[in-house]
Design an enzyme around this catalytic site. Sequence first.
Site, PDB file in Angstrom:
ATOM      1  N   CYS A 108       0.850  -1.180   0.000  1.00 39.68           N
ATOM      2  CA  CYS A 108       0.000   0.000   0.000  1.00 39.68           C
ATOM      3  C   CYS A 108       0.896   1.243   0.000  1.00 39.68           C
ATOM      4  O   CYS A 108       2.039   1.185   0.461  1.00 39.68           O
ATOM      5  CB  CYS A 108      -0.871  -0.039   1.261  1.00 39.68           C
ATOM      6  SG  CYS A 108      -1.894   1.400   1.563  1.00 39.68           S
ATOM      7  N   GLY A 109       0.374   2.339  -0.472  1.00 40.11           N
ATOM      8  CA  GLY A 109       1.129   3.587  -0.405  1.00 40.11           C
ATOM      9  C   GLY A 109       1.457   3.996   1.024  1.00 40.11           C
ATOM     10  O   GLY A 109       2.407   4.732   1.259  1.00 40.11           O
TER      11      GLY A 109
END
Length: 171
Positions: free
Chosen positions: A42-43
């Site tokens: 995920c970012g």
Amino acid sequence: MTRAAPYARLPDFSAVGIDGAPWPLDRLAGKVALVVNTASACGFTPQFAGLQALHARHAADGLAVLGFPCNQFGRQDAGADAEIAAFCQRNYGVDFPMMSRIEVNGPGAHPLFRWLEQRAPGLLGSRSVKWNFTKFLVQRDGRTVRRYAPWRAPDRLEADIAAALARPAPS
């Protein structure tokens, strides 16, 4: 516990550790807990470093950081538990407790997250978790919960954590 009762406390729940062993949350009685739904791709994944820093700084004072991998948002944690654990340790030095992958929303949601969502609704009163790295700070009383959005970096929780740790454990 099968359903999330609004009168429950954090220690009333249980989970499964990322190693497959039972992990009763009564281990956290009297502690401040930061419960986070995590993802490895995920970012926000670099937040593992900040979560580990909080754990290293405050575990001796009574903070327990708990990671709950979740694959419900963009399939960003599709690996097996062993892969997730190895990734977190290898890339971020994570040594706080990580749990087996769960769901945080919907009919298969873990009872703990149903309870957390009831205790601390999100923006405009929404209940469901909207994305990875939503954080819930649970006070020593095991009942009082505060929610933080995924973009809120762990180091920006420092003042709230310090205040929670300064409060005495209930007798």
